[in-house]
Design a protein around this motif. Structure first.
Motif, PDB file in Angstrom:
ATOM      1  N   LEU A1474       0.824  -1.209   0.000  1.00 56.25           N
ATOM      2  CA  LEU A1474       0.000   0.000   0.000  1.00 56.25           C
ATOM      3  C   LEU A1474       0.853   1.250   0.000  1.00 56.25           C
ATOM      4  O   LEU A1474       0.574   2.218  -0.712  1.00 56.25           O
ATOM      5  N   SER A1475       1.926   1.236   0.775  1.00 57.81           N
ATOM      6  CA  SER A1475       2.719   2.462   0.879  1.00 57.81           C
ATOM      7  C   SER A1475       3.525   2.724  -0.365  1.00 57.81           C
ATOM      8  O   SER A1475       4.123   3.785  -0.498  1.00 57.81           O
ATOM      9  N   SER A1476       3.554   1.799  -1.289  1.00 53.57           N
ATOM     10  CA  SER A1476       4.339   2.027  -2.496  1.00 53.57           C
ATOM     11  C   SER A1476       3.717   3.085  -3.387  1.00 53.57           C
ATOM     12  O   SER A1476       4.353   3.563  -4.306  1.00 53.57           O
ATOM     13  N   PHE A1477       2.445   3.442  -3.138  1.00 52.91           N
ATOM     14  CA  PHE A1477       1.871   4.470  -3.997  1.00 52.91           C
ATOM     15  C   PHE A1477       2.289   5.864  -3.572  1.00 52.91           C
ATOM     16  O   PHE A1477       1.935   6.848  -4.225  1.00 52.91           O
ATOM     17  N   VAL A1478       3.026   6.017  -2.486  1.00 50.34           N
ATOM     18  CA  VAL A1478       3.540   7.322  -2.066  1.00 50.34           C
ATOM     19  C   VAL A1478       5.049   7.259  -2.097  1.00 50.34           C
ATOM     20  O   VAL A1478       5.658   6.406  -1.458  1.00 50.34           O
ATOM     21  N   MET A1479       5.639   8.129  -2.891  1.00 46.17           N
ATOM     22  CA  MET A1479       7.097   8.232  -2.874  1.00 46.17           C
ATOM     23  C   MET A1479       7.482   8.974  -1.602  1.00 46.17           C
ATOM     24  O   MET A1479       7.270  10.179  -1.478  1.00 46.17           O
ATOM     25  N   LEU A1480       7.978   8.258  -0.624  1.00 42.66           N
ATOM     26  CA  LEU A1480       8.217   8.840   0.687  1.00 42.66           C
ATOM     27  C   LEU A1480       9.266   9.934   0.589  1.00 42.66           C
ATOM     28  O   LEU A1480      10.424   9.669   0.266  1.00 42.66           O
ATOM     29  N   LEU A1534      -9.389   9.132  -4.621  1.00 39.41           N
ATOM     30  CA  LEU A1534      -8.741   8.788  -5.886  1.00 39.41           C
ATOM     31  C   LEU A1534      -8.856   9.925  -6.894  1.00 39.41           C
ATOM     32  O   LEU A1534      -7.892  10.254  -7.600  1.00 39.41           O
ATOM     33  N   GLU A1535     -10.014  10.566  -6.928  1.00 38.16           N
ATOM     34  CA  GLU A1535     -10.178  11.678  -7.861  1.00 38.16           C
ATOM     35  C   GLU A1535      -9.280  12.849  -7.484  1.00 38.16           C
ATOM     36  O   GLU A1535      -8.683  13.496  -8.345  1.00 38.16           O
ATOM     37  N   LYS A1536      -9.164  13.108  -6.198  1.00 37.22           N
ATOM     38  CA  LYS A1536      -8.259  14.173  -5.769  1.00 37.22           C
ATOM     39  C   LYS A1536      -6.815  13.855  -6.138  1.00 37.22           C
ATOM     40  O   LYS A1536      -6.059  14.735  -6.558  1.00 37.22           O
ATOM     41  N   LEU A1537      -6.457  12.608  -5.994  1.00 33.66           N
ATOM     42  CA  LEU A1537      -5.089  12.212  -6.335  1.00 33.66           C
ATOM     43  C   LEU A1537      -4.835  12.384  -7.829  1.00 33.66           C
ATOM     44  O   LEU A1537      -3.759  12.834  -8.243  1.00 33.66           O
ATOM     45  N   LEU A1538      -5.821  12.062  -8.644  1.00 36.88           N
ATOM     46  CA  LEU A1538      -5.647  12.218 -10.091  1.00 36.88           C
ATOM     47  C   LEU A1538      -5.672  13.677 -10.512  1.00 36.88           C
ATOM     48  O   LEU A1538      -5.082  14.042 -11.529  1.00 36.88           O
ATOM     49  N   GLN A1542       1.027  15.838  -9.257  1.00 36.48           N
ATOM     50  CA  GLN A1542       2.165  14.978  -8.960  1.00 36.48           C
ATOM     51  C   GLN A1542       2.600  14.245 -10.222  1.00 36.48           C
ATOM     52  O   GLN A1542       1.771  13.795 -11.016  1.00 36.48           O
ATOM     53  N   PRO A1543       3.901  14.094 -10.432  1.00 45.08           N
ATOM     54  CA  PRO A1543       4.369  13.481 -11.673  1.00 45.08           C
ATOM     55  C   PRO A1543       4.021  11.997 -11.792  1.00 45.08           C
ATOM     56  O   PRO A1543       3.886  11.494 -12.885  1.00 45.08           O
ATOM     57  N   GLU A1544       3.871  11.310 -10.702  1.00 44.60           N
ATOM     58  CA  GLU A1544       3.587   9.879 -10.742  1.00 44.60           C
ATOM     59  C   GLU A1544       2.200   9.602 -10.187  1.00 44.60           C
ATOM     60  O   GLU A1544       1.987   8.669  -9.420  1.00 44.60           O
ATOM     61  N   ARG A1545       1.266  10.409 -10.583  1.00 41.60           N
ATOM     62  CA  ARG A1545      -0.070  10.273 -10.023  1.00 41.60           C
ATOM     63  C   ARG A1545      -0.740   8.965 -10.461  1.00 41.60           C
ATOM     64  O   ARG A1545      -1.508   8.367  -9.701  1.00 41.60           O
ATOM     65  N   PHE A1546      -0.451   8.486 -11.656  1.00 42.43           N
ATOM     66  CA  PHE A1546      -1.092   7.257 -12.107  1.00 42.43           C
ATOM     67  C   PHE A1546      -0.565   6.057 -11.333  1.00 42.43           C
ATOM     68  O   PHE A1546      -1.329   5.148 -10.980  1.00 42.43           O
ATOM     69  N   LYS A1548       0.671   6.079  -8.325  1.00 44.84           N
ATOM     70  CA  LYS A1548       0.137   6.184  -6.972  1.00 44.84           C
ATOM     71  C   LYS A1548      -1.344   5.820  -6.939  1.00 44.84           C
ATOM     72  O   LYS A1548      -1.818   5.171  -6.008  1.00 44.84           O
ATOM     73  N   ALA A1549      -2.045   6.244  -7.971  1.00 47.48           N
ATOM     74  CA  ALA A1549      -3.472   5.916  -8.027  1.00 47.48           C
ATOM     75  C   ALA A1549      -3.679   4.409  -8.167  1.00 47.48           C
ATOM     76  O   ALA A1549      -4.590   3.838  -7.567  1.00 47.48           O
ATOM     77  N   GLN A1550      -2.836   3.743  -8.979  1.00 48.35           N
ATOM     78  CA  GLN A1550      -2.961   2.300  -9.137  1.00 48.35           C
ATOM     79  C   GLN A1550      -2.747   1.580  -7.812  1.00 48.35           C
ATOM     80  O   GLN A1550      -3.479   0.657  -7.447  1.00 48.35           O
ATOM     81  N   ALA A1551      -1.716   2.010  -7.090  1.00 48.91           N
ATOM     82  CA  ALA A1551      -1.465   1.398  -5.787  1.00 48.91           C
ATOM     83  C   ALA A1551      -2.599   1.690  -4.806  1.00 48.91           C
ATOM     84  O   ALA A1551      -2.976   0.846  -3.988  1.00 48.91           O
TER      85      ALA A1551
END
Length: 1959
Positions: A1474-1480, A1534-1538, A1542-1546, A1548-1551
């Motif tokens: 789960l935490s892989s969708f956020v680049m810490l 999810l909509e807010k994230l999209l 953020q450059p890797e929003r997709f 992060k959204a997938q995760a």
């Protein structure tokens, strides 16, 4: 180390193993003790563990030492054929290539075969020497020999005498002229290979024309080997049925697999070019041929004898080869297995043709042919016989002995079972080596799956299923305890068994540094010894990757390594996953990954990677690679930009980054300021100068001093570049000297004093530099300033109309509720709000957001929005019509009409005109079904506004004679009868008469439901049609009327009685929920006459149509009809409505008696009825008469319940259940009673109990049982008594399951009893702890008491059911209290204080702690918290988990003490899924630091802590609180994230989707909505301030990434197609793009059904809208976007018909597919349009097609030439200019075609054109020479004649290549050389091809009719024949004796001819 074999003084054989570093170890074996007297023992050879011995000079013995054994095995033993004198005279022996040479003292050498000892030949040395050597050099007869050696190639034998004289003998020469050889064969010498080449042809010819015996004799006399026989000789032998040929061929191949043929001599191994596998493959063609011959001849009865003989020969050969391979140990195991597998395939095939002989019934009594040596002396025990036979690999001998004794173990399966018992015994004794040997010798390799066998002491069938796991446990325990075990053996065993649990345990233990019972696990071991499936292998490699362990195979492959890193911690894990990695070329992982990103264009990934590892040119040399910077400018820009963040104080970094950015934006320019200015980018250069150190002044000054450089610029060049910007130039280059003018004391504010609107005394008071300010205001003016608002603001009331006007219906509804209904309960407010919203919607009807918001507001108010939607749509249709014709001021006039209800009649006229015009523009027929759909809007408008219904469409139908469309339309829209009659008058006479009959009885009044609350019914007509008694009403009308009634079935029955129509009763029975009894009664009454019907209903008190029919009424009808003899109406009625009723048999009996007088058949029916009654009465339950007498449902229910109770009391549960189901009674009480009566004392399997309770639960659920009763039922089953320990464990597990089921049913109550649920949960956990304690105790007691574990968790039904009914699934227990730390003990001391009286033992408490830790690992935080509270348990990880959530939520909490932190184990940081969708990022705030610290400290529940940390950081990025993101719906997050930047929003959204478990349908809805909104915004050019999820500017890849967020992209495509109807038709480009995107969605998963839907929609759109509106660019976009050109050829048609075909050539999308489709379309549909074909070919540079065009044109021109007679074109006296010009044109076309083909690498086509061009050039050559010889357009029959006429040889080759013709060279040479003597032609031919003997023979065959004058040419021609024998034979045949005599006298040829003629 190496081994030596020695012979002792007592004839004992000793094997010595010698090592370099320690003394020799003696291993002594005594052979033949007591067998016979050993006088001598001689070692002949010892190679590769195989030795040959000679015993007593008589016996040849072959022994084999396996590598892992100490005892040798005897391979063969035979006697040597020696006489007594020869045996005593033997002095020396020698073995070479399978042959034994024995030397006697007299000089006689005897040659023997080592396999059977037979004598092959002999060599008499004295006789040979006396005859071959001079007398003085001969050896004296008194010399005795004592030493013999033979060369490795068997060509020379050397013997030494006592006088030290050596004698060498050429064995080839000796045996060639000697008769002492007996079947002697020497193989492998070089000389035999050279004979092979010379004598193959004679052997083959002898084989064809002679016999195999002759060939064998010849080969023997000439010492020719048999290996040279070709396979076509075998083929010819099989064809001619020559078995001797087959036998000879197989004999020539019998030593192919012999060790001497593969490895050389036994004592001198040599390298071989062919391995054993290659040699067996050489046999395959011959064996295939033999098997085919056997198969073909076996099917023919006449060839059956030949088939059997051939089968015998072939089978013997194959069996011999298999025996030879298996008996020899020189070969490696892999080669032997491959060889046996190949040969076994032929054995299997041949075995099917063998005769089958039955085995004898008893033991084998024919023992006279059975020669069995005892396995062991004095062995009487059967087990020992089996054990020794397996250990010594003598299982067949043991079988023979046991068969002779008639023992059951004679069968291999029984013997193997006994062997497996011996294996078990060895394992129990910890004798691993013996068990291993037993399994290996039984072909049960311990490294693979262990065979399942039964222990002898267990006979229970349940125990058989546990034996496999027991044996595996024993084997693994033995492997682990014995130190001699290798890690590879254990790893192969575990992986072969797919023992995932132990494999994972091994990997996890190898990760820890603690001492473990598992051996060391290395990557090489895993790489070479993993024997599991690919799925488990992938899981193992993933686990190893998480521990930073990678196998060498994946380290060598970068892509595989990256995939494995992704499955582990990712490439950007911390710490780095592979720190010391080096590729085969010496590059580290950073360099390889950077190169990978560059090769694949992964710019964003590369940027993130460099940023993560902080890579710079200083610590990564690859970033300084100049070649990469030059080839990829963006890479240099990326590096330079990242350098800025490394040092923010260096302006030079900014300047360099700006230069590289400019270079990327402007390709081709150099990264310097001067180049930008020279190319005209002055403003871009100025922007770069702004970042230069020192600004523009320093850049210009530096340019003046040092000239050009990347950081400087020439001032004059800069001035010239700024000429278009004079003001900027004047500012940058002032007239005065730079920097020398004094500072001015006048500010900008002094200059603004004269500008009154900008008076600085009143404004700019907040500026410090404004010294003229006189006000006290020091605040910057803003829109919310109170002073400005009070003076200038326009205040607007934000009521619900405001939000509706802005398209926000939810806010409008909320505002309406708050403002209007807070203190008022007036219902009229709703109507007032509806009217206001209605007026607003009509005012803004052309604004879709406002109109849609109004409709939504209607629905939120609970008001029907039909009228609003119809009015808005009608006004939009009118507006669109007016806009197209520009006839009105559009919206203004419509607003006026919409405000006045009185003007609606005018609107309907405009609406009818708009619909009519729309149908005409679309080309729709005015009376079609499609037109009816368009006209539905005006009719609805009239109905809702109370107007006369629009009759335009019915009138059109009447005019066009469309009767069906007319009827459907008026019936669907409920037209009044009077209006229908007036419209029907417009039909023709015939249809008008028909309609008058159909509508004469139409009902006038219709009740209609309306959405308007003020209108409930409305009269459609005031005129009532008169009732006609002779004509019943139309059935269709009755059906329609019934659907508007409350009970359609009752209405139909009433109408059936009134109309006397039985069909209506049948239709009534088809209604949902209809009762069949009333339908049966009404049907019967309407099917009989009125008199009978009146008699049957005479007992009724009311009219029949209002009566409720019962069984009593049916009985009266039954008696009445039977009394009158009307049997058939009753019979038909029962067959229709009660087909399965037993009374049908009685009625059938009445019919047979009364109507047919068929009494026997009637008796049979009566007997059938009696049997039916017996079946019913089997229950022995007396039915009460009240069931037939009373019609009360309550009385019937009581009687049926009594019957059920009586059956239940007798234990007849199935019958009681059947009665209950028939009576509609609840069956759950019956089920409870049945379950309670079931005995559970013999439930010895947990699966049985689990299956039983699951069935009970499903049955209770199906019967809708009361939850409380079901819960009490399960609770009543929990109290049981335990019999033994294992049964007690089963009872505990069953108790846990029952408690879970009881809690599940209890949770269904509303509200759920939380106290009872918590009590049950606590009791469950007590049982779980008890169960684990029992398991541990049983495991300590004995390993065999434990039940076998399930192979996979999915197969464990108990665990699956426990998970399904877990307390974690009960929502009533998931309270916020569980997530707080209140009530939990904070330390072990506090726990002890709270648990003084708990009575828990330390062992039980440790079990509870472990179970709570497991809950935390599973993420069941609520349940773990409740358990800790139930038992006052202190769990440090529980405290950390709750503290982690409290920190993230902002809740204060106690800090852990030092002793609490010390008890927590330390874990290395890692990322969960789960935490892989956020680049810490770097931990910036204190909360993140504390959360990270808690994550590192937590052991159990670590994943949950990581989720909390990830969600907390996500809330920070989305700028919202943690509590808010937890409460919010996952879709909104999810909509807010999209929407974020953020450059890797997709990614992060997938995760996030995977972590939250969002369904594919939810994600698809979100994606589809976002796509539609983005496309609408782009097509309508809307400038919205809101961000879009879909950003079309990012390209197609971004859109594909968004679509792939959905697990099933098909759902996105379906949603997009559903949204097509919401897009207005004016946005055709949006519709086109939606279809393209939907096609992409379906194409991602190859969903052909979805693709077909898209193609159908695209076709409809193209023909209906795009082509009529001339939207050809959208047509092309639709075609190229979808890309399915073969299915969309209609687009080509549309563009061609409208002369827009060239638009396809402007698109460069999908060039290959488009050009292929275009060419295919032109060839099929426009074959004559060469202009388009050439245009397409030239546009797409299609060289192949261009070449085809040129070639076709050339062939067409040749056809034109062929159509004219050749003589007409080339008369002798006329010029041939026209023909030549045509041929020159053809030649040019062919050259161009060949050139085009060659450019497209079409070699075959280019070669064809070249050959044809050569032919045309040859024709031009003849024409230029004045010859009329034709070589073009020749037919096959003309080729040979033309070839003979050609004067030169090369011309023949040109013609043959062009026509693909093989000329008859014999005929040509006969004509050219023999007849004409053109030997120059012959010399030219010799330069092109060799003159073979066969060619001369063919030429000489044509000399029979030749004149005698050609003899000279014949003799001269013979001199060119190189084959001497052929030349002699041909001369002899032609009687050229002078030639033959000369050849016999010539010294060069005479010897050869004499030898040849003599043979």
């Amino acid at each position: 180390s190496f081994r030596l074999l020695a012979v002792g003084a007592q004839c004992d054989l000793k094997l010595l193993e010698v090592e370099a570093e320690r003394p020799a170890a003696w291993i002594v074996y005594f052979l033949f003790s007591g067998a016979c007297e050993l006088r001598s023992l001689r070692v002949l050879s010892f190679v590769a563990g195989r030795c040959r011995l000679l015993l007593n000079s008589v016996w040849l013995l072959q022994l084999q030492w396996p590598q892992a054994e100490e005892q040798p095995r005897m391979s063969s033993c035979c006697g040597v054929q020696l006489t007594e004198s020869e045996r005593h005279a033997a002095v020396d022996h020698c073995v070479c290539r399978g042959t034994l040479f024995v030397l006697s003292s007299a000089g006689l050498i005897t040659v023997h075969d080592v396999t059977d000892g037979r004598l092959l030949a002999s060599v008499d040395l004295p006789a040979y020497l006396n005859s071959a050597l001079p007398e003085e050099d001969s050896v004296s007869s008194s010399s005795s020999f004592y030493l013999l050696q033979v060369s490795g190639d068997l060509s020379t034998a050397v013997a030494v005498t006592q006088s030290h004289a050596a004698v060498a003998v050429n064995l080839d020469h000796y045996f060639r002229y000697s008769s002492r050889s007996r079947n002697l064969q020497f193989q492998g010498s070089r000389s035999q290979l050279n004979l092979h080449r010379s004598h193959t042809e004679p052997q083959y010819r002898l084989m064809l024309f002679g016999s195999a015996a002759t060939v064998d004799v010849v080969c023997h006399l000439n010492s020719w080997g048999r290996c040279s026989i070709p396979i076509h000789a075998l083929q010819a032998g099989l064809k001619n049925r020559q078995l001797d040929t087959v036998d000879f061929y197989l004999k020539s191949k019998e030593n192919v697999l012999h060790p001497s043929a593969v490895f050389g001599a036994a004592d001198q191994p040599v390298a071989s070019s062919l391995s054993l596998t290659d040699r067996v493959q050489e046999l395959c063609p011959a064996l295939d041929l033999l098997c085919s011959a056997v198969r073909d001849s076996n099917s023919d009865a006449q060839s059956r004898q030949f088939s059997e003989q051939l089968l015998n020969i072939t089978s013997n050969f194959i069996n011999t080869q298999i025996r030879r391979v298996l008996s020899d140990t020189h070969f490696d195991e892999a080669g032997v297995r491959c060889c046996v597998a190949v040969l076994d395939r032929y054995v299997t095939e041949l075995r099917s043709y063998m005769k089958r002989f039955p085995w004898p019934a008893g033991g084998d009594t024919s023992s006279r042919h059975l020669c069995v040596r005892p396995v062991c002396v004095n062995v009487c025990v059967l087990q020992e016989v089996v054990r020794r036979s397996i250990l010594t690999n003598q299982i067949p001998r043991a079988q023979a002995v046991l068969r002779r004794r008639s023992c059951p173990e004679q069968r291999l399966s029984a013997l193997r079972m006994e062997g497996l018992r011996q294996v078990l015994s060895s394992l129990q004794l910890r004798d691993l080596q013996t068990a291993n040997r037993l399994l290996t010798n039984m072909s049960c390799c311990p490294d693979s799956h262990t065979q399942v066998y039964q222990r002898p002491e267990h006979h229970d069938r349940n125990a058989n299923k546990d034996s496999d796991s027991v044996h595996k446990e024993l084997y693994i325990s033995a492997l682990l305890e014995l130190h001699s075990c290798e890690s590879a053996v254990l790893w192969r065993y575990l992986t072969a068994l797919h023992d995932q649990q132990r494999v994972v345990s091994w990997i996890q233990n190898s990760e820890s540094n603690e001492a473990s019972r598992w051996p060391e696990l290395t990557p090489e071991l895993v790489n070479s010894n993993t024997m599991c499936s690919s799925y488990l292998r992938e899981n193992i490699l993933d686990l190893l990757a998480r521990t930073s362990v990678f196998i060498p195979e994946e380290l060598a492959d970068l892509e595989q390594l990256l995939w494995r890193l992704a499955q582990g911690g990712g490439v950007m894990a911390s710490p780095p996953p592979v720190p010391q990695y080096r590729s085969p070329v010496g590059m580290d992982l950073h360099s390889l990954f950077i190169t990978f990103c560059l090769d694949h264009g992964q710019q964003y990934l590369l940027y993130t990677y460099l940023e993560h590892y902080r890579l710079t040119p200083r610590n990564c040399p690859l970033l300084t690679n100049q070649s990469l910077s030059e080839s990829l400018p963006w890479f240099e820009m990326l590096v330079k930009i990242q350098e800025i963040t490394r040092d923010l104080s260096d302006p030079a970094l900014l300047f360099q980054a700006s230069l590289t950015s400019a270079q990327v934006l402007l390709p081709g320019s150099q990264a310097s300021l001067s180049s930008l200015l020279l190319e005209g980018h002055s403003l871009l250069a100025l922007a770069a100068i702004m970042f230069a150190p020192g600004g523009i002044d320093q850049v210009v000054a530096q340019g003046e001093r040092s000239g050009r450089s990347e950081r400087s610029v020439d001032p004059q060049l800069l001035k010239m570049a700024l000429s278009p910007h004079p003001k900027l130039k004047a500012a940058l280059f002032p007239a005065g000297p730079r920097g020398n003018s004094p500072s001015s004391d006048i500010s900008v504010y002094h200059l603004l004093q004269s500008l009154h609107p900008l008076d600085p005394s009143r404004l700019f008071g907040w500026q410090v530099a404004n010294t003229l300010n006189s006000t006290e205001t020091s605040e910057l003016p803003h829109f919310s300033s109170p002073q400005l608002v009070s003076r200038f603001a326009l205040v607007e009331n934000l009521d619900f109309l405001y939000y509706l006007h802005h398209g926000r219906p939810s806010f409008a509804f909320a505002t309406f509720l708050v403002q209007q209904l807070r203190s008022c309960s007036d219902v009229s407010l709703v109507q007032r709000a509806r009217q206001q919203a209605y007026r607003l919607a009509l005012q803004c009807f052309h604004v879709p957001p406002v109109a849609s918001a109004a409709v939504c507001f209607y629905e939120l108010l609970g008001v029907c929005s039909l009228q609003l939607r119809v009015d808005i749509r009608a006004m939009n249709v009118i507006l669109q019509h007016w806009d197209q014709h520009d006839t009105h001021t559009a919206a203004t006039h419509l607003h006026t009409l919409g405000k006045h209800n009185a003007l609606t009649a005018e609107l309907i006229g405009y609406l009818e005109a708009a619909v009519t015009d729309s149908l005409e523009r679309k080309g729709i027929s005015r009376s079609s079904y499609e037109a009816a759909q368009e006209w539905a809007l005006p009719v609805q408008f009239c109905q809702l506004h109370g107007l006369k219904l629009s009759s335009v469409y019915p009138a059109h139908c009447a005019d066009d004679g469309q009767l069906i469309h007319f009827l459907l339309f008026v019936q669907l829209h409920n037209f009044p009868p009077q209006q229908v009659r007036s419209l029907a008058a417009q039909f023709g006479p015939a249809l008008q008469a028909h309609l008058s009959l159909a509508f004469q009885d139409l009902q006038v009044y219709r009740q209609r439901r309306s959405c308007d609350p003020e209108v409930h019914t409305r009269t459609l007509s005031t005129e009532e049609a008169p009732r006609s008694p002779g004509h019943p009403r139309d059935m269709f009308q009755v059906l329609l009327q019934s659907q508007e009634e409350a009970s359609p079935c009752r209405h139909l029955l009433q109408e059936a009685l009134v109309q006397r129509c039985p069909t209506l009763a049948v239709l009534a029975a088809c209604q949902q929920g209809a009762e069949l009894l009333p339908c049966l009664c009404v049907w019967v009454l309407t099917s009989i006459d009125d008199v009978t019907s009146g008699e049957a209903t005479a007992h009724l008190l009311e009219t029949p149509q209002h009566h409720d029919w019962t069984l009593h009424d049916l009985s009266i009808i039954w008696r009445t009809l039977l009394g009158r003899g009307h049997v058939r109406p009753l019979l038909r009625g029962f067959k229709l409505f009660q087909r399965d009723c037993p009374l049908v048999l009685v009625l059938r009996m009445f019919e047979l008696c009364c109507d047919y007088r068929n009494f026997p058949e009637a008796k049979a029916k009566l007997l059938d009825f009696q049997r039916t009654l017996i079946t019913v009465s089997v229950t022995q339950q007396h039915l009460s008469p009240r069931l037939l007498q009373s019609t009360s449902p309550s009385i019937q229910q009581v009687e049926f319940q009594a019957a059920v109770d009586a059956l239940q009391a007798r234990g007849r549960y199935s019958q009681a259940r059947q009665v209950a189901l028939l009576a509609g009674l609840p069956v759950h009480q019956l089920l409870l009673s049945q379950v309670c009566s079931t005995s559970k004392r013999h439930w010895r399997r947990l699966e049985t109990r689990v299956s039983f309770w699951r069935k009970c639960h499903e049955q209770l659920k199906a019967d809708s049982t009361d939850p409380e009763s079901a819960s009490q039922f399960f609770l009543s089953q929990t109290g049981t008594e335990c019999i033994e320990a294992q049964m007690e464990l089963l009872d505990v597990q069953e108790c846990c399951l029952l408690l879970g089921l009881a809690a599940h049913w209890l949770s269904l109550l509303s509200p759920a009893p939380v106290d009872k649920l918590e009590s049950l949960e606590k009791e469950l956990w007590v049982s779980r702890v008890r169960g684990h304690t029992l398991t541990v105790a049983m495991e300590r007691e004995s390993l065999f008491n434990l039940p076998p574990p399930a192979v996979t968790p999915e197969m464990n039904t108990y665990e699956a059911l426990m998970k399904e009914f877990s307390f974690s699934n009960i929502s009533g227990l998931r309270t916020d209290k569980c997530l707080s730390m209140e009530g939990l003990p904070a330390s072990p001391e506090e726990q002890e204080q709270l648990n003084v009286s708990s009575g828990w033992s330390p062992e039980e408490r440790s079990v509870l702690v472990a179970l709570v830790g497991q809950l935390l690992d599973d993420g069941s935080i609520h349940e773990a918290s409740r358990v800790c509270r139930y038992f006052s348990l202190y769990h440090p990880d529980m405290w950390v988990v709750l503290r982690c959530r409290g920190l993230a939520s902002g809740e204060p909490g106690p800090e852990p003490g030092p002793e609490a932190l010390d008890t927590l184990p330390r874990n290395t940081p890692s990322f969960s899924s789960l935490s892989s969708f956020v680049m810490l990022p770097a931990l910036e705030d204190e909360v993140s630091v504390q959360l990270q610290r808690l994550v590192d400290q937590c052991r159990h529940g670590n994943n949950y802590c990581k989720q909390v940390l990830s969600l907390y950081q996500l809330s920070k990025e989305l700028q919202c609180s943690f509590a808010e993101i937890c409460r919010e719906e996952p879709v909104s997050v999810l909509e807010k994230l999209l929407l974020s930047e953020q450059p890797e929003r997709f990614r992060k959204a997938q995760a996030f989707i995977r972590a939250q478990g969002l369904s594919a349908d939810t994600v698809a809805e979100l994606v589809a909505t976002a796509v539609v909104q983005a496309l609408l915004a782009s097509t309508q050019e809307l400038q919205t301030a809101e961000k879009q999820v879909v950003r079309l500017s990012e390209g197609h890849d971004s859109l594909v990434q968004l679509i792939r967020l959905c697990e099933d992209p098909n759902l996105v495509g379906v949603k997009l197609l559903e949204n097509l109807s919401t897009v207005p038709l004016r946005d055709l480009s949006c519709i086109v793009e939606l279809l393209i995107v939907a096609h992409d969605c379906f194409s991602l998963t190859c969903n052909m059904e979805g693709i077909v839907r898209v193609l159908q929609a695209a076709r409809h759109l193209s023909h209906t809208y795009l082509a009529p509106r001339e939207q050809y660019s959208l047509l092309v976009r639709l075609l190229t976007g979808i890309g399915r050109y073969n299915e969309m050829t209609y687009v080509f048609d549309l563009l061609h018909q409208n002369h827009r075909f060239e638009m396809l050539l402007r698109k460069k999308v999908d060039t290959d597919g488009l050009k292929t489709a275009l060419l295919d379309y032109i060839k099929r549909c426009l074959p004559a349009d060469s202009e388009k074909h050439n245009m397409v070919a030239l546009c797409f540079t299609m060289r192949r097609e261009i070449g085809e065009n040129h070639e076709m044109a050339a062939r067409t021109q040749l056809k034109i030439i062929e159509s004219q007679a050749w003589g007409e074109q080339t008369p002798v006296n006329l010029p041939t200019h026209q023909l030549k010009s045509s041929l020159i044109k053809v030649l040019g076309l062919l050259k161009d075609a060949a050139e085009s083909f060659s450019k497209d690498s079409c070699v075959r086509q280019a070669s064809r054109c070249v050959r044809m061009a050569k032919l045309v050039a040859l024709q031009l050559h003849f024409l230029n020479q004045g010859s009329d010889l034709r070589v073009i357009n020749l037919r096959p029959a003309e080729l040979q004649k033309t070839v003979v006429e050609l004067p030169r040889c090369y011309q023949v080759f040109v013609l043959s290549e062009a026509y693909g013709y093989s000329p008859d060279w014999a005929e040509i040479l006969y004509c050219k050389v023999i007849l004409t003597g053109d030997f120059a032609y012959l010399e030219e031919l010799k330069r092109h091809r060799p003159l073979t003997s066969s060619l001369f023979e063919d030429v000489f065959k044509k000399l029979d009719g030749a004149p005698s004058s050609v003899t000279v040419n014949v003799k001269r021609l013979l001199t060119h024949c190189d084959d001497v024998y052929s030349r002699y034979r041909l001369a002899y045949q032609q009687h050229l004796h002078d030639v033959t005599k000369t050849m016999l006298q010539d010294a060069k040829t005479s010897s050869y001819l004499n030898d040849r003629l003599s043979s």
